[in-house]
Design an enzyme around this catalytic site. Structure first.
Site, PDB file in Angstrom:
ATOM      1  N   SER A  96       0.833  -1.198   0.000  1.00  0.00           N
ATOM      2  CA  SER A  96       0.000   0.000   0.000  1.00  0.00           C
ATOM      3  C   SER A  96       0.873   1.255   0.000  1.00  0.00           C
ATOM      4  CB  SER A  96      -0.954  -0.023   1.195  1.00  0.00           C
ATOM      5  OG  SER A  96      -1.873   1.030   1.132  1.00  0.00           O
ATOM      6  N   ASP A 238      -3.016   5.865  -4.244  1.00  0.00           N
ATOM      7  CA  ASP A 238      -1.891   5.277  -3.529  1.00  0.00           C
ATOM      8  C   ASP A 238      -1.360   4.109  -4.377  1.00  0.00           C
ATOM      9  OD1 ASP A 238      -3.982   3.473  -3.076  1.00  0.00           O
ATOM     10  OD2 ASP A 238      -3.274   2.953  -1.067  1.00  0.00           O
ATOM     11  N   ASP A 240      -1.418   0.880  -4.508  1.00  0.00           N
ATOM     12  CA  ASP A 240      -2.260  -0.235  -4.955  1.00  0.00           C
ATOM     13  C   ASP A 240      -3.643   0.230  -5.377  1.00  0.00           C
ATOM     14  OD1 ASP A 240      -2.911   0.311  -2.265  1.00  0.00           O
ATOM     15  OD2 ASP A 240      -3.707  -1.703  -1.971  1.00  0.00           O
ATOM     16  N   ASP A 242      -6.340   1.552  -4.056  1.00  0.00           N
ATOM     17  CA  ASP A 242      -7.620   1.386  -3.375  1.00  0.00           C
ATOM     18  C   ASP A 242      -8.068   2.692  -2.724  1.00  0.00           C
ATOM     19  OD1 ASP A 242      -5.691   1.321  -1.361  1.00  0.00           O
ATOM     20  OD2 ASP A 242      -6.633  -0.311  -0.241  1.00  0.00           O
TER      21      ASP A 242
END
Length: 448
Positions: A96, A238, A240, A242
């Site tokens: 993340s 960000d 990843d 999400d």
């Protein structure tokens, strides 16, 4: 060793905890829980990702799993693919917003959501006992490489908005992927919505151009680019993808908190239903739920806790104030794709600028900070705040949240980093800053 293991998954540093044998065991545990069923695997663009993926593939194949390899893809896409392919689970390889040296594993269950508490505890128990269900030589798993892995995700998002109305507006969007997994499919998503897209950090190699957490201090270049290009909006993902942060047409960072608020405002204006957020999310979403006469619920912090609460009360929409919108019709996972679509759909239907829309949203100032703190000292931090703020209403169970009539402060341990988070909200920015700083000082004195 910098390895953080919890029911939420694994994060560790390459060369210091992110070792192949442990990665393989983690994957074997997931494969054992899945009883050798199909598992979706995808990753963000970090340089260690390929090494991690091969260790993960080994563990899954060794437990007889058919691996559906989505390559570099976003975390919400992984969740969507699990349900689209009726898989037994999934693993997203990502750390993340953690810095470049980090990577990790985020497991998904058959519902395409992160592991709940029971599933997470089963995973941890398997890792301790190492009682993995390894397959015999004739039952070893296989790997299937997906083409256009984002397609099913994109289709679900588009089914929720008036795509043609958005296309007619021909919005100009500056997109900051910051060399994360969003760079693979987000530009195409926006282009299919008729947007002119200016991409920053469009190579998914994990070589972040700025600190990866999408906070105001890390997005000054995006703000400048929005002003320079005369764009309608700036989006920042960000690594990843999400979470989503937003910059308005004037280059003003409107924050992660308003990502959820704008999505909730758009959805509830069209259909009413329960809303769920976590205990660290701004009260602006509670105000919006009240405006539309909808139930409002708070869960403990953590995506799994929000999802569990959403399922329990059949929520229409939910999420976290870190820019993570959860739309059940797409998947029970935080999703920057649906966030962008709802913001663009709202702009198309309202006809004004983003700053005009933001002016209609209730206003609070929220300040988020953090302190390095070992897990065993979190209780002392909570105790110190409770003693100092005896006039506040104390809510325990997820760290400590202290509420007054017009403000609140919370302290809680992070599940993914060796820190405690201190969050304060008040009507004005100077009030929120003062409350947050005072809480930090009280904690620091207690821990020194």
């Amino acid at each position: 060793m910098q390895r953080i293991l919890s029911i939420s998954g694994l994060r560790a540093v390459a060369g210091d905890g992110l070792d192949p044998d442990f990665l393989c065991q983690f994957a074997a545990a997931v494969g054992t829980i899945a009883k050798g069923g199909s598992i979706v695997v995808s990753r963000d663009g970090r340089s260690s990702g390929e090494m991690v993926k091969h260790a993960v593939l080994s563990g899954l194949m060794a437990t007889g799993c058919r691996v559906i390899d989505a390559g570099i893809a976003t975390t919400p896409t992984c969740g969507v693919l699990v349900t689209h392919h009726k898989a037994a689970g999934g693993i997203q390889i990502t750390a993340s917003h953690n810095p470049v040296p980090w990577n990790g594993l985020k497991p998904f269950n058959a519902q395409g959501s992160v592991y709940n508490r029971e599933e997470g505890q089963e995973l941890l128990s398997l890792l301790e006992s190492r009682q993995f269900s390894y397959a015999t030589y004739d039952q070893i798993g296989s790997v299937e490489l997906l083409q256009d892995p984002a397609g099913p995700h994109r289709d679900r998002v588009f089914s929720l908005v008036d795509v043609e109305a958005i296309r007619q507006k021909q919005f100009k969007v500056v997109l900051d992927c910051n060399h994360g997994s969003g760079a693979v499919s987000t530009p195409e998503l926006l282009e299919k919505l008729g947007c002119e897209v200016i991409v920053m950090g469009g190579t998914p190699d994990g070589q972040f151009a700025h600190t990866p957490e999408p906070l105001a201090e890390n997005l000054t270049t995006l703000s400048e680019r929005v002003r320079m290009e005369g764009a309608d909006v700036g989006f920042a993902q960000d690594p990843d993808a999400d979470r989503l942060a937003i910059v308005d047409e004037q280059g003003n960072y409107i924050g992660e908190e308003l990502t959820l608020a704008l999505a909730v405002d758009y959805v509830l204006e069209r259909k009413q239903g329960p809303v769920v957020v976590n205990g660290s999310t701004s009260r602006v979403t509670a105000d919006l739920a009240a405006k539309y006469g909808c139930e409002f619920h708070r869960s403990h912090v953590g995506e799994a806790n929000v999802v569990a609460k959403m399922k329990a009360c059949n929520a229409l929409i939910g999420g976290e104030g870190n820019g993570g919108v959860i739309e059940p019709q797409v998947g029970f996972v935080r999703d920057s794709f649906v966030s962008m679509a709802y913001v663009l759909a709202g702009l198309a239907s309202k006809g004004g600028s983003l700053s005009d829309w933001v002016e209609t949203i209730p206003k609070y100032a929220i300040v988020k900070s953090k302190l390095t703190c070992p897990q065993e000292a979190v209780g002392k931090a909570c105790e110190a705040l409770r003693e100092h703020y005896q006039d506040a209403t104390a809510i325990e169970g997820d760290g400590l949240r202290l509420d007054w009539d017009d403000r609140w402060v919370q302290v809680r341990a992070s599940n993914t980093e060796p820190i405690i988070r201190v969050i304060a909200e008040a009507p004005k920015n100077d009030q929120a800053n003062a409350l947050c700083e005072q809480a930090r000082e009280i904690i620091s004195r207690k821990l020194s």
